[in-house]
Design a protein around this motif. Structure first.
Motif, PDB file in Angstrom:
ATOM      1  N   GLN A 209      16.518  -0.874   0.324  1.00 12.66           N
ATOM      2  CA  GLN A 209      16.025   0.369  -0.288  1.00 12.66           C
ATOM      3  C   GLN A 209      14.508   0.388  -0.494  1.00 12.66           C
ATOM      4  O   GLN A 209      13.990   1.289  -1.151  1.00 12.66           O
ATOM      5  N   GLY A 210      13.810  -0.609   0.026  1.00 18.06           N
ATOM      6  CA  GLY A 210      12.366  -0.664  -0.157  1.00 18.06           C
ATOM      7  C   GLY A 210      11.634   0.107   0.923  1.00 18.06           C
ATOM      8  O   GLY A 210      12.175   1.008   1.565  1.00 18.06           O
ATOM      9  N   THR A 211      10.354  -0.232   1.130  1.00 21.83           N
ATOM     10  CA  THR A 211       9.547   0.412   2.167  1.00 21.83           C
ATOM     11  C   THR A 211      10.116   0.077   3.540  1.00 21.83           C
ATOM     12  O   THR A 211      10.301  -1.100   3.870  1.00 21.83           O
ATOM     13  N   PRO A 212      10.397   1.079   4.380  1.00 17.64           N
ATOM     14  CA  PRO A 212      10.962   0.814   5.713  1.00 17.64           C
ATOM     15  C   PRO A 212       9.999   0.010   6.579  1.00 17.64           C
ATOM     16  O   PRO A 212       8.792  -0.028   6.341  1.00 17.64           O
ATOM     17  N   ALA A 213      10.545  -0.615   7.613  1.00 18.38           N
ATOM     18  CA  ALA A 213       9.704  -1.377   8.536  1.00 18.38           C
ATOM     19  C   ALA A 213       8.759  -0.460   9.302  1.00 18.38           C
ATOM     20  O   ALA A 213       7.608  -0.820   9.564  1.00 18.38           O
ATOM     21  N   LEU A 214       9.240   0.747   9.631  1.00 21.13           N
ATOM     22  CA  LEU A 214       8.437   1.697  10.408  1.00 21.13           C
ATOM     23  C   LEU A 214       8.215   2.977   9.601  1.00 21.13           C
ATOM     24  O   LEU A 214       9.056   3.372   8.802  1.00 21.13           O
ATOM     25  N   ASP A 215       7.051   3.613   9.850  1.00 17.77           N
ATOM     26  CA  ASP A 215       6.780   4.880   9.183  1.00 17.77           C
ATOM     27  C   ASP A 215       7.394   6.029   9.974  1.00 17.77           C
ATOM     28  O   ASP A 215       8.097   5.810  10.973  1.00 17.77           O
ATOM     29  N   GLY A 216       7.119   7.253   9.565  1.00 17.14           N
ATOM     30  CA  GLY A 216       7.699   8.417  10.224  1.00 17.14           C
ATOM     31  C   GLY A 216       7.285   8.559  11.665  1.00 17.14           C
ATOM     32  O   GLY A 216       8.005   9.173  12.464  1.00 17.14           O
ATOM     33  N   GLY A 217       6.150   7.980  12.037  1.00 11.85           N
ATOM     34  CA  GLY A 217       5.666   8.051  13.416  1.00 11.85           C
ATOM     35  C   GLY A 217       6.096   6.869  14.258  1.00 11.85           C
ATOM     36  O   GLY A 217       5.647   6.726  15.396  1.00 11.85           O
ATOM     37  N   GLY A 218       6.939   6.024  13.691  1.00 13.98           N
ATOM     38  CA  GLY A 218       7.410   4.871  14.442  1.00 13.98           C
ATOM     39  C   GLY A 218       6.462   3.691  14.451  1.00 13.98           C
ATOM     40  O   GLY A 218       6.656   2.739  15.210  1.00 13.98           O
ATOM     41  N   GLN A 219       5.427   3.741  13.602  1.00  9.90           N
ATOM     42  CA  GLN A 219       4.464   2.651  13.526  1.00  9.90           C
ATOM     43  C   GLN A 219       4.812   1.723  12.359  1.00  9.90           C
ATOM     44  O   GLN A 219       5.349   2.173  11.344  1.00  9.90           O
ATOM     45  N   PRO A 220       4.511   0.432  12.495  1.00  4.76           N
ATOM     46  CA  PRO A 220       4.825  -0.513  11.408  1.00  4.76           C
ATOM     47  C   PRO A 220       4.119  -0.137  10.113  1.00  4.76           C
ATOM     48  O   PRO A 220       2.930   0.195  10.116  1.00  4.76           O
ATOM     49  N   ASN A 221       4.853  -0.149   9.022  1.00  6.65           N
ATOM     50  CA  ASN A 221       4.239   0.074   7.712  1.00  6.65           C
ATOM     51  C   ASN A 221       3.443  -1.162   7.299  1.00  6.65           C
ATOM     52  O   ASN A 221       3.867  -2.296   7.538  1.00  6.65           O
ATOM     53  N   ASP A 222       2.283  -0.910   6.703  1.00  5.35           N
ATOM     54  CA  ASP A 222       1.450  -2.019   6.254  1.00  5.35           C
ATOM     55  C   ASP A 222       2.088  -2.730   5.077  1.00  5.35           C
ATOM     56  O   ASP A 222       2.810  -2.136   4.274  1.00  5.35           O
ATOM     57  N   GLN A 223       1.789  -4.027   4.966  1.00  8.61           N
ATOM     58  CA  GLN A 223       2.163  -4.775   3.778  1.00  8.61           C
ATOM     59  C   GLN A 223       1.157  -4.464   2.674  1.00  8.61           C
ATOM     60  O   GLN A 223       0.108  -3.842   2.915  1.00  8.61           O
ATOM     61  N   LEU A 224       1.468  -4.876   1.460  1.00  2.00           N
ATOM     62  CA  LEU A 224       0.564  -4.658   0.345  1.00  2.00           C
ATOM     63  C   LEU A 224      -0.748  -5.420   0.575  1.00  2.00           C
ATOM     64  O   LEU A 224      -0.754  -6.520   1.142  1.00  2.00           O
ATOM     65  N   LYS A 225      -1.855  -4.828   0.123  1.00  6.20           N
ATOM     66  CA  LYS A 225      -3.163  -5.450   0.281  1.00  6.20           C
ATOM     67  C   LYS A 225      -3.890  -5.450  -1.057  1.00  6.20           C
ATOM     68  O   LYS A 225      -3.579  -4.663  -1.948  1.00  6.20           O
ATOM     69  N   ALA A 226      -4.858  -6.337  -1.169  1.00  4.97           N
ATOM     70  CA  ALA A 226      -5.640  -6.421  -2.413  1.00  4.97           C
ATOM     71  C   ALA A 226      -7.052  -6.879  -2.083  1.00  4.97           C
ATOM     72  O   ALA A 226      -7.269  -7.683  -1.170  1.00  4.97           O
ATOM     73  N   TRP A 227      -8.020  -6.346  -2.838  1.00 10.00           N
ATOM     74  CA  TRP A 227      -9.406  -6.796  -2.732  1.00 10.00           C
ATOM     75  C   TRP A 227      -9.571  -8.005  -3.647  1.00 10.00           C
ATOM     76  O   TRP A 227      -9.324  -7.919  -4.840  1.00 10.00           O
ATOM     77  N   VAL A 228      -9.996  -9.122  -3.074  1.00  8.16           N
ATOM     78  CA  VAL A 228     -10.171 -10.343  -3.871  1.00  8.16           C
ATOM     79  C   VAL A 228     -11.639 -10.637  -4.156  1.00  8.16           C
ATOM     80  O   VAL A 228     -11.958 -11.485  -4.992  1.00  8.16           O
ATOM     81  N   ASN A 229     -12.521  -9.953  -3.457  1.00  7.60           N
ATOM     82  CA  ASN A 229     -13.961 -10.106  -3.670  1.00  7.60           C
ATOM     83  C   ASN A 229     -14.646  -8.935  -2.997  1.00  7.60           C
ATOM     84  O   ASN A 229     -14.006  -8.164  -2.280  1.00  7.60           O
ATOM     85  N   VAL A 230     -15.919  -8.800  -3.199  1.00 11.36           N
ATOM     86  CA  VAL A 230     -16.659  -7.702  -2.587  1.00 11.36           C
ATOM     87  C   VAL A 230     -16.548  -7.801  -1.066  1.00 11.36           C
ATOM     88  O   VAL A 230     -16.924  -8.819  -0.465  1.00 11.36           O
ATOM     89  N   GLY A 231     -15.999  -6.759  -0.445  1.00 11.61           N
ATOM     90  CA  GLY A 231     -15.872  -6.732   1.006  1.00 11.61           C
ATOM     91  C   GLY A 231     -14.791  -7.633   1.574  1.00 11.61           C
ATOM     92  O   GLY A 231     -14.729  -7.827   2.790  1.00 11.61           O
ATOM     93  N   GLN A 233     -10.743  -8.215   1.677  1.00  6.73           N
ATOM     94  CA  GLN A 233      -9.394  -7.733   1.381  1.00  6.73           C
ATOM     95  C   GLN A 233      -8.366  -8.631   2.058  1.00  6.73           C
ATOM     96  O   GLN A 233      -8.580  -9.092   3.190  1.00  6.73           O
ATOM     97  N   VAL A 234      -7.256  -8.883   1.383  1.00  2.00           N
ATOM     98  CA  VAL A 234      -6.193  -9.694   1.977  1.00  2.00           C
ATOM     99  C   VAL A 234      -4.883  -8.919   1.966  1.00  2.00           C
ATOM    100  O   VAL A 234      -4.643  -8.096   1.094  1.00  2.00           O
ATOM    101  N   SER A 235      -4.065  -9.181   2.978  1.00  2.25           N
ATOM    102  CA  SER A 235      -2.711  -8.643   3.023  1.00  2.25           C
ATOM    103  C   SER A 235      -1.783  -9.721   2.476  1.00  2.25           C
ATOM    104  O   SER A 235      -1.756 -10.837   2.989  1.00  2.25           O
ATOM    105  N   TYR A 236      -1.073  -9.403   1.406  1.00  3.54           N
ATOM    106  CA  TYR A 236      -0.280 -10.436   0.748  1.00  3.54           C
ATOM    107  C   TYR A 236       1.199 -10.083   0.613  1.00  3.54           C
ATOM    108  O   TYR A 236       2.011 -10.913   0.209  1.00  3.54           O
ATOM    109  N   GLY A 237       1.567  -8.890   0.956  1.00  4.03           N
ATOM    110  CA  GLY A 237       2.931  -8.442   0.687  1.00  4.03           C
ATOM    111  C   GLY A 237       3.962  -9.121   1.571  1.00  4.03           C
ATOM    112  O   GLY A 237       3.713  -9.478   2.724  1.00  4.03           O
ATOM    113  N   VAL A 238       5.134  -9.316   1.017  1.00  2.00           N
ATOM    114  CA  VAL A 238       6.313  -9.775   1.752  1.00  2.00           C
ATOM    115  C   VAL A 238       7.444  -8.836   1.376  1.00  2.00           C
ATOM    116  O   VAL A 238       7.659  -8.558   0.199  1.00  2.00           O
TER     117      VAL A 238
END
Length: 360
Positions: A209-231, A233-238
């Motif tokens: 029931q979470g975020t689908p693997a693909l969006d409405g256009g059939g493209q992969p949905n991004d994982q969660l991201k976070a800014w850890v310092n100026v400039g 950003q890391v992708s950390y979601g699972v």
């Protein structure tokens, strides 16, 4: 040459002294505040145009502290995620070991595989539904929804439980190697969310029931991201619909839906091969995910070290502008106290004077 002598009345002198006492008192209060706090009482008046520099430095320091606090939260979140993934992997591994022992034919407690798989499924769902600060860790962007549905729980959207969905595919079960391979193929379609014949049986329809693997256009949905310092950003979601967890749910559900020990021997071997492959893929995938989480933790630790160093430099620079010399402040307080005491003594003497003292 004529010299003029200006006379100052006692009233004028008293008023002048009162003003002097007032200004000295204010100066003493300011000096006392600076001595107590270690900072200039009126930074803008003292620094003048340099006040712009301290304003900029304070803004940068506020940003730095925001990053550091955010990284602390993210670090704790990743630690919880890592623990959850490792717990899920251990649960899958216990079933995989028994399945491998009974790979070719049922001979060592094979009848217990169904029970063990159901227990492992419940644990898998529980750890994947872990929450942190009110958000589900493995739901992706849709963090308000629990990502996985329990084996026997009915999904309100499809009206099916995962058990119902797999049971409808399994039907009477395989009777030979060919039907076992065909059955495993149908289950693969459902867990790839490609069962066009009955979409409600798909993993992302009934089990996830979470975020689908693909969006409405059939493209992969991004994982969660976070800014850890100026400039930076890391992708950390699972997400619980990542391949490793899908394979885990698939392999366990194939065991949970039936007592495999009652199958035809040829069908059993083919069916168990698919089960072991799925659980093995799940194991390998979870190890990779744990490694990725650990790598992200190292990135955050490095960022925190850098931010700590930057913060120290910024706070030192701010102190250079805003802090006072404690010895200078103490000397100023002492000098003002002496000055104020002298003024009070003069005021006291003036208040005791009267014209009657000079009349005989």
């Amino acid at each position: 040459m004529t010299f003029g002598i200006t006379n100052i009345s006692s009233l004028q002198f008293s008023m002048f002294n009162r003003q002097n006492v007032q200004s000295t008192t204010l100066a003493l209060q300011r000096a006392g505040q600076e001595l107590a706090t270690g900072r200039k009482a009126d930074i803008f008046a003292d620094l003048g145009s340099n006040a712009v520099s301290t304003i900029k430095l304070r803004a940068r320091e506020a940003d730095t502290q925001t990053y550091m606090k955010s990284n602390d939260v993210l670090g704790n979140k990743l630690e919880t995620m890592l623990l959850s993934v490792d717990t899920a992997r251990n649960s899958v591994n216990s079933v995989l070991e028994r399945a491998v022992t009974n790979a070719s034919r049922p001979h060592i407690n094979a009848e217990a595989l169904q029970r063990d798989a159901i227990v492992a499924l419940d644990k898998l769902v529980a750890v994947m539904n872990t929450k942190y600060n009110g958000d589900h860790l493995f739901s992706g962007v849709n963090s308000e929804a629990a990502p996985l549905v329990q084996w026997s729980q009915t999904n309100a959207t499809t009206g099916l439980s995962p058990e119902d969905a797999i049971a409808s595919i399994f039907a009477g079960g395989p009777t030979d190697a060919a039907s076992a391979a065909a059955l495993a193929g149908q289950i693969d379609l459902a867990f790839a969310s490609n069962d066009a014949g009955n979409p409600n049986r798909n993993f992302e329809a009934t089990m996830y029931q979470g975020t689908p693997a693909l969006d409405g256009g059939g493209q992969p949905n991004d994982q969660l991201k976070a800014w850890v310092n100026v400039g930076h950003q890391v992708s950390y979601g699972v997400r619980a619909n990542d391949d490793a967890f899908v394979e885990a749910y698939k392999g366990l559900s194939m065991l949970a839906v039936t007592d495999v020990s009652t199958m035809d021997e040829d069908a059993y071997a083919t069916y168990m091969d698919s089960v072991i492959t799925a659980l093995g893929n799940a194991q390998d995938g979870m190890i990779t995910i744990s490694s990725q989480i650990g790598f992200t933790q190292q990135i955050i630790e490095t960022a925190q070290t850098q931010l700590t160093d930057v913060s120290l430099i910024q706070r030192t620079q701010i102190g250079t502008y805003e802090n006072v010399d404690p010895y200078e402040a103490a000397t100023r307080v002492q000098s003002l106290e002496i000055q104020l005491q002298a003024s009070y003594e003069v005021t006291s003497r003036l208040s005791g004077l009267s014209i009657l003292n000079f009349l005989r």
